[in-house]
Design an enzyme around this catalytic site. Structure first.
Site, mmCIF file in Angstrom:
data_model
loop_
_atom_site.group_PDB
_atom_site.id
_atom_site.type_symbol
_atom_site.label_atom_id
_atom_site.label_comp_id
_atom_site.label_asym_id
_atom_site.label_seq_id
_atom_site.Cartn_x
_atom_site.Cartn_y
_atom_site.Cartn_z
ATOM 1 N N ASP A 125 -14.955 -3.607 -0.631
ATOM 2 C CA ASP A 125 -15.900 -4.685 -0.891
ATOM 3 C C ASP A 125 -15.534 -5.799 0.085
ATOM 4 O O ASP A 125 -14.735 -5.573 1.015
ATOM 5 C CB ASP A 125 -15.883 -5.113 -2.371
ATOM 6 C CG ASP A 125 -14.574 -5.778 -2.792
ATOM 7 O OD1 ASP A 125 -13.652 -5.870 -1.961
ATOM 8 O OD2 ASP A 125 -14.477 -6.201 -3.956
ATOM 9 N N CYS B 209 -10.344 -2.937 -2.564
ATOM 10 C CA CYS B 209 -10.973 -4.165 -3.065
ATOM 11 C C CYS B 209 -9.868 -5.217 -3.160
ATOM 12 O O CYS B 209 -8.798 -5.016 -2.582
ATOM 13 C CB CYS B 209 -11.695 -3.928 -4.397
ATOM 14 S SG CYS B 209 -10.647 -3.409 -5.764
ATOM 15 N N THR C 79 -7.858 -6.421 -5.703
ATOM 16 C CA THR C 79 -6.643 -5.973 -6.399
ATOM 17 C C THR C 79 -6.451 -4.464 -6.338
ATOM 18 O O THR C 79 -5.360 -3.969 -6.661
ATOM 19 C CB THR C 79 -6.736 -6.336 -7.890
ATOM 20 O OG1 THR C 79 -7.939 -5.724 -8.411
ATOM 21 C CG2 THR C 79 -6.804 -7.838 -8.103
ATOM 22 N N GLY C 80 -7.498 -3.741 -6.037
ATOM 23 C CA GLY C 80 -7.469 -2.277 -6.115
ATOM 24 C C GLY C 80 -7.838 -1.770 -7.508
ATOM 25 O O GLY C 80 -8.036 -0.570 -7.707
ATOM 26 N N HIS D 286 3.161 14.313 -6.799
ATOM 27 C CA HIS D 286 2.934 14.660 -8.207
ATOM 28 C C HIS D 286 1.467 14.681 -8.608
ATOM 29 O O HIS D 286 1.095 15.409 -9.518
ATOM 30 C CB HIS D 286 3.671 13.664 -9.115
ATOM 31 C CG HIS D 286 5.159 13.862 -9.113
ATOM 32 N ND1 HIS D 286 6.002 13.267 -10.022
ATOM 33 C CD2 HIS D 286 5.956 14.610 -8.296
ATOM 34 C CE1 HIS D 286 7.256 13.636 -9.784
ATOM 35 N NE2 HIS D 286 7.260 14.434 -8.721
ATOM 36 N N HIS E 20 3.470 20.248 -11.607
ATOM 37 C CA HIS E 20 2.444 19.223 -11.399
ATOM 38 C C HIS E 20 1.053 19.848 -11.298
ATOM 39 O O HIS E 20 0.063 19.241 -11.689
ATOM 40 C CB HIS E 20 2.777 18.395 -10.160
ATOM 41 C CG HIS E 20 4.123 17.768 -10.268
ATOM 42 N ND1 HIS E 20 4.415 16.806 -11.205
ATOM 43 C CD2 HIS E 20 5.281 18.033 -9.622
ATOM 44 C CE1 HIS E 20 5.694 16.476 -11.117
ATOM 45 N NE2 HIS E 20 6.244 17.212 -10.160
HETATM 46 C C1 RB5 Z 1 -13.851 -9.484 -5.914
HETATM 47 O O1 RB5 Z 1 -13.785 -10.852 -6.083
HETATM 48 C C2 RB5 Z 1 -12.815 -8.786 -6.776
HETATM 49 O O2 RB5 Z 1 -13.141 -8.921 -8.122
HETATM 50 C C3 RB5 Z 1 -12.702 -7.337 -6.395
HETATM 51 O O3 RB5 Z 1 -12.395 -7.248 -5.045
HETATM 52 C C4 RB5 Z 1 -11.662 -6.522 -7.098
HETATM 53 O O4 RB5 Z 1 -10.400 -7.097 -7.043
HETATM 54 C C5 RB5 Z 1 -12.025 -6.026 -8.436
HETATM 55 O O5 RB5 Z 1 -11.281 -5.330 -9.125
#
Ligand code: RB5
Length: 153
Positions: free
Chosen positions: A10, A67, A69-70, A100, A135
């Site tokens: 994103d 994104c 935080t992932g 794994h 695994h």
């Molecule tokens: C975008 O602001 C943020 O929410 C997105 O990149 C992500 O971290 C969502 O989990």
């Protein structure tokens, strides 16, 4: 012919995506970019879906999602059958995700991961084989679980 690897993000992961595309090329892989192409605000489920669908349907063997935080990308990707998406923070989690979990989608948090660490994570994820053995049995249980969930929905 070089191996094709899907990649998507994103807006929060765009810079890291562009960086990791270069890393992929330098390692001899061909990145297949599912977007976005600029840093306008977008919704991660839209781009997570594109890469996850390609892996789930066997169009590509592996993908990368980024994104902020992932976390959002992980939630999206693991909705798809046959996708084993793993959010990796360091070399250890990356190595274990392959050994794994036979990870087929690597997820990185673009806002919480240093570029040098992301490069190490990516290189490790590309180079580490699946260990199999016990695994494999656990992954087969996940496949069965997917079937049971599909049957009731
Ligand atoms: C975008 O602001 C943020 O929410 C997105 O990149 C992500 O971290 C969502 O989990």
């Amino acid at each position: 012919m070089s191996v094709r690897i899907g990649i998507g993000s994103d807006h929060a992961g765009l810079e890291m995506k562009n960086h990791l595309k270069e890393t992929l090329r330098s390692l001899g892989y061909e990145p297949v970019d599912f977007g976005p192409s600029d840093d306008c605000s977008v919704d991660y489920p839209d781009f997570g879906e594109k890469v996850s669908r390609a892996v789930s349907e066997g169009e590509l063997e592996r993908g990368i999602l980024i994104c902020g935080t992932g976390l959002g990308m992980s939630i999206v990707a693991n909705k798809f059958p046959r996708v084993r998406a793993t959010l990796c923070h360091d070399e250890y989690t990356s190595r274990m995700s392959r050994l794994h979990n036979d990870s087929n989608i690597l997820v990185i948090g673009g806002r919480v991961t240093e570029v040098a660490t992301a490069e190490t994570i990516l290189r490790t994820w590309l180079e580490t084989p699946f260990e199999g053995g016990r695994h494999q049995r656990r992954l087969e249980k996940i496949e069965k679980l997917e079937e049971r969930i599909r049957d009731v929905s």
